[in-house]
Design a protein around this motif. Structure first.
Motif, PDB file in Angstrom:
ATOM      1  N   LEU A  69      -2.035  -3.667   0.435  1.00  0.00           N
ATOM      2  CA  LEU A  69      -1.998  -4.911  -0.326  1.00  0.00           C
ATOM      3  C   LEU A  69      -2.792  -6.021   0.339  1.00  0.00           C
ATOM      4  O   LEU A  69      -2.781  -7.166  -0.137  1.00  0.00           O
ATOM      5  CB  LEU A  69      -0.541  -5.357  -0.516  1.00  0.00           C
ATOM      6  N   VAL A  89       6.459  -8.468  -1.538  1.00  0.00           N
ATOM      7  CA  VAL A  89       6.778  -7.042  -1.511  1.00  0.00           C
ATOM      8  C   VAL A  89       7.347  -6.715  -0.141  1.00  0.00           C
ATOM      9  O   VAL A  89       6.788  -7.114   0.888  1.00  0.00           O
ATOM     10  CB  VAL A  89       5.516  -6.187  -1.769  1.00  0.00           C
ATOM     11  N   LEU A 387       0.837  -4.738  -6.465  1.00  0.00           N
ATOM     12  CA  LEU A 387       1.389  -3.406  -6.224  1.00  0.00           C
ATOM     13  C   LEU A 387       1.456  -2.604  -7.520  1.00  0.00           C
ATOM     14  O   LEU A 387       0.950  -1.477  -7.599  1.00  0.00           O
ATOM     15  CB  LEU A 387       2.792  -3.539  -5.618  1.00  0.00           C
TER      16      LEU A 387
END
Length: 456
Positions: A69, A89, A387
């Motif tokens: 990411l 996340v 994501l």
């Protein structure tokens, strides 16, 4: 007054001005470019496939996805990120990921099925290690050729990068994060305007347009869309369907209450109607929903086609838990056989037919446009949105790869290595989770339909 009636009145008060509690009964009948109808998909998905698929995706093999990411946006310099907590996340500590998934040395299938590590080593040394068996050396070389071939529809993450981390998808669900406005608009605008084969002088009809201008734009746009070849029209419909699916998830899992003691997530009928109501979207909402069903058919068709790859006795979903692995493979095959039994599959043979040279050129354009969209996902400022965007584009890209590898899949032996057609664990996890998202969207539509009908 009954509790259900009170809830219905509360929801009614939340409707946007000018909206009525219309049900989406207009999204019925046959889909363009298909022989299938919406009602057949609803019944098949909601009562047969969805429950089984949901169970599969909760298993260890499918819940852990490795993703980077931290990759910078390759298209513009603005690397600002969403600062809201729901955009974050939470990666997995390495000791929480099952050993079988984490272990780089273990081949989850037969040795020729996923030899990425040996392949990388062969590339570094410029030769194949003589200590490997003859069969393994051949598989390594063929994997290298596969890696460099032009069958990939996605810009996949380097899972060996120090920045790549495992994420538990069940603990980081796709839902409303508050990421919106100019940054989110820029992502989708780039996808539609620069990657959907659309000429610059043809503008998308947006509900924010005014009066005669909107009517003219809509007429011009759909005249163009109807006139292009089936492949380019399908490309646009897949992207529109993906966009619709994501918007349904955000509407179905909306932050309804946020207090110091609890967070409450649930369906937001206002959000849903603003995105899909026929009147509020000036006719665009039902089109978007039909494109969602089109996306469903494409991914379902890919699952039915890839059955021989997973049916081989040597293939296994390895996590290290022998009994669970066997149980999950049995469930996976049950789902694939169910997908194959669907009575009204999309016929992909209409794609890239005709003149071979022109068809090959169009297929390459199709592949590169989609690959570009997968790169745009690294520009999404919300990490949770990034994501799920990366996972769903990789999943759809894997589905397209399957559909356009039919001849290779037909040559897969019933036992032994599959040299011609390969899927990595990343592709497998993305493929089923991406279809799980689309399947969930179809199921959520039924929920929204019931809410709206109860409010009438």
């Amino acid at each position: 007054m009954a509790l259900g009636a009170v809830a219905a009145l509360a929801l009614l008060a939340l409707l946007p001005r000018g909206a009525e509690p219309r049900c989406f009964c207009q999204v019925t009948g046959y889909l363009d470019d298909c022989t299938c109808d919406v009602e057949t998909i609803d019944a098949f998905n909601n009562y047969k496939l969805f429950p089984r698929l949901n169970e599969l995706l909760e298993s260890d093999y499918f819940r852990y996805y490795k993703v980077n990411l931290q990759k910078p946006c390759p298209f513009w310099d603005d690397n600002s990120h969403c600062g809201m907590r729901d955009c974050a996340v939470q990666p997995c500590p390495s000791d929480e990921v099952p050993d079988g998934i984490r272990s780089a040395s273990y081949k989850y299938s037969e040795e020729a099925n996923n030899l990425a590590e040996e392949c990388e080593e062969a590339k570094r040394l410029g030769a194949v290690d003589d200590s490997l068996s003859k069969e393994t050396r051949q598989a390594v070389l063929q994997w290298a050729q596969h890696d460099d071939s032009s069958d990939s529809f996605c810009e996949a993450d380097d899972i060996h990068s120090p920045e790549a981390e495992y994420v538990d998808l069940l603990l980081n669900p796709e839902r409303y994060t508050g990421y919106k406005g100019p940054d989110a608009w820029k992502i989708w605008n780039s996808i539609y305007e620069e990657n959907c084969f659309k000429p610059q002088n043809v503008k998308r009809p947006l509900a924010s347009g005014r009066g005669e201008s909107f009517i003219y734009l809509r007429h011009t746009f759909y005249k163009w869309l109807k006139g292009v070849c089936v492949e380019k029209r399908a490309f646009y419909r897949l992207i529109s369907g993906l966009h619709a699916s994501i918007n349904i998830h955000l509407s179905a899992r909306y932050l309804l209450q946020d207090t110091w003691s609890e967070k409450k997530w649930g369906p937001n009928i206002t959000e849903f109607q603003q995105r899909f109501d026929e009147v509020l979207t000036r006719g665009e909402g039902p089109r978007r929903l039909k494109n969602l069903y089109f996306l469903y058919l494409i991914e379902l068709r890919a699952l039915s086609k890839v059955l021989p790859f997973f049916e081989r006795p040597t293939f296994q979903l390895y996590t290290g838990n022998k009994s669970q692995d066997a149980e999950m493979k049995h469930l996976l095959l049950e789902i694939l056989h169910l997908a194959k039994s669907f009575p009204l599959h999309f016929d992909e043979n209409s794609f890239f037919a005709g003149n071979k040279k022109e068809a090959a050129k169009l297929k390459e354009e199709f592949r590169l446009h989609f690959k570009n969209i997968s790169k745009i996902m690294d520009c999404v400022g919300c990490f949770k949105c990034r994501l799920w965007g990366k996972l769903q584009t990789q999943g759809l890209g894997t589905a397209l790869k399957i559909l356009f590898s039919e001849k290779l899949i037909e040559k897969i032996p019933e036992s032994g290595p599959s040299y011609g057609f390969q899927l990595t664990r990343q592709e497998i996890v993305a493929l089923f989770n991406a279809f799980g998202r689309v399947s969930t969207s179809v199921k959520e539509l039924e929920n929204f339909r019931n809410i709206l009908q109860n409010m009438r």
